[in-house]
Design an enzyme around this catalytic site. Structure first.
Site, PDB file in Angstrom:
ATOM      1  CG  ASP A 171     -33.818 -31.115 -43.958  1.00  0.00           C
ATOM      2  OD1 ASP A 171     -33.697 -30.531 -42.872  1.00  0.00           O
ATOM      3  OD2 ASP A 171     -32.838 -31.420 -44.684  1.00  0.00           O
ATOM      4  CD  GLU A 189     -27.363 -25.510 -49.156  1.00  0.00           C
ATOM      5  OE1 GLU A 189     -26.232 -25.780 -48.704  1.00  0.00           O
ATOM      6  OE2 GLU A 189     -28.378 -26.210 -48.924  1.00  0.00           O
TER       7      GLU A 189
END
Ligand SMILES: *[C@@H]1O[C@H](CO)[C@@H](O)[C@H](O)[C@H]1NC(C)=O
Ligand SMILES: *[C@@H]1O[C@H](CO)[C@@H](O)[C@H](O)[C@H]1NC(C)=O
Length: 233
Positions: free
Chosen positions: A30, A121
């Site tokens: 990613d 997150e």
């Protein structure tokens, strides 16, 4: 995305990256604007099968590298998807899902595009849970997820850690039957999953995908499974 090194150090969680080895499960990366130029032919030649690419944050940021990364990976037959970094403090889940969709975060059934991912997150600069109660956080995620699903037919992948999810959603099991889990844990095993999920779909196992750019991920299945995940079948 990348969990803060300082945070992990604080918790004593820093571990050596697992040694690079040949894995049966498709390997992915990613990336974001921290990797502005990527040679996707090399990435492909290195055996990478999929990539998640940062598109947006909140409603104020679009990655200037997104388009070239999203197209460049696709042109090398790397299964690609987009992700959105949530700012649950600044606008509703629906608003941010629509912003994500308007800036590359959509999905198509071409078999080479993964459903968009919600990166939810640790707040990089403020209260860990963005000042939301656990119930409000669950509602925010539901709003994002339902909006994305209504427009694309796919439920977004949820990227998180078990620790954050426990703290900030009260370890909600409300998404386990609908949203694929992308779990971050920099260790030699995926560890305890958040409530409800019996397996992870993706595992981000290291913040160093060297020799490839970005963070290192694994799909929990085989190549045919990855193709089904993309296709939604
Ligand atoms: C693209 O990747 C898929 C899955 O690995 C594979 O089945 C297919 O043959 C590839 N196509 C090309 C043109 O390389
Ligand atoms: C929300 O949080 C993000 C990430 O920490 C921060 O950049 C942004 O300024 C915050 N927005 C508001 C309205 O508080």
């Amino acid at each position: 995305m990348q969990l803060s090194f300082a945070f992990l150090t604080l918790l004593g969680l820093v571990v050596a990256s697992p040694t690079v080895e040949k894995r049966a499960q498709p390997a992915g990366i990613d990336v974001s604007n921290f990797q502005p130029t990527i040679n996707w032919a090399t990435v492909k030649a290195n055996g990478i099968s999929f990539a998640y690419i940062k598109a947006t944050e909140g409603t104020t940021y679009t990655s200037p590298s997104f388009s070239s990364q999203y197209t460049g990976s696709y042109n090398q037959n790397i299964t690609r998807g987009a992700y959105h970094f949530a700012h649950p403090n600044s606008s509703s889940g629906a608003t941010q899902a629509n912003y994500f969709l308007a800036h590359g975060g959509g999905w198509s059934a071409d078999g080479r595009t993964l459903p968009g991912a919600l990166d939810i997150e640790y707040n990089p600069s403020g209260a860990t849970c963005y000042g939301l109660s656990q119930a409000a956080m669950v509602s925010w995620i539901k709003d994002f997820s339902n909006t994305y699903q209504a427009k694309t037919t796919r439920f977004p992948v949820i990227y998180t850690t078990t620790d954050w999810w426990t703290q900030c959603t009260g370890n909600s099991a409300a998404f386990a039957s609908t949203n694929p889990l992308w779990l971050a844990r920099y260790a030699s095993s995926v560890g305890t999953l958040p409530a409800g999920w019996s397996y992870e779909t993706f595992w981000q196992h290291s913040d160093n995908a060297s020799p490839n750019p970005g963070d290192a991920d694994i799909f929990n299945g085989d190549a045919a499974g990855l193709a089904r995940m993309a296709k939604g079948s």
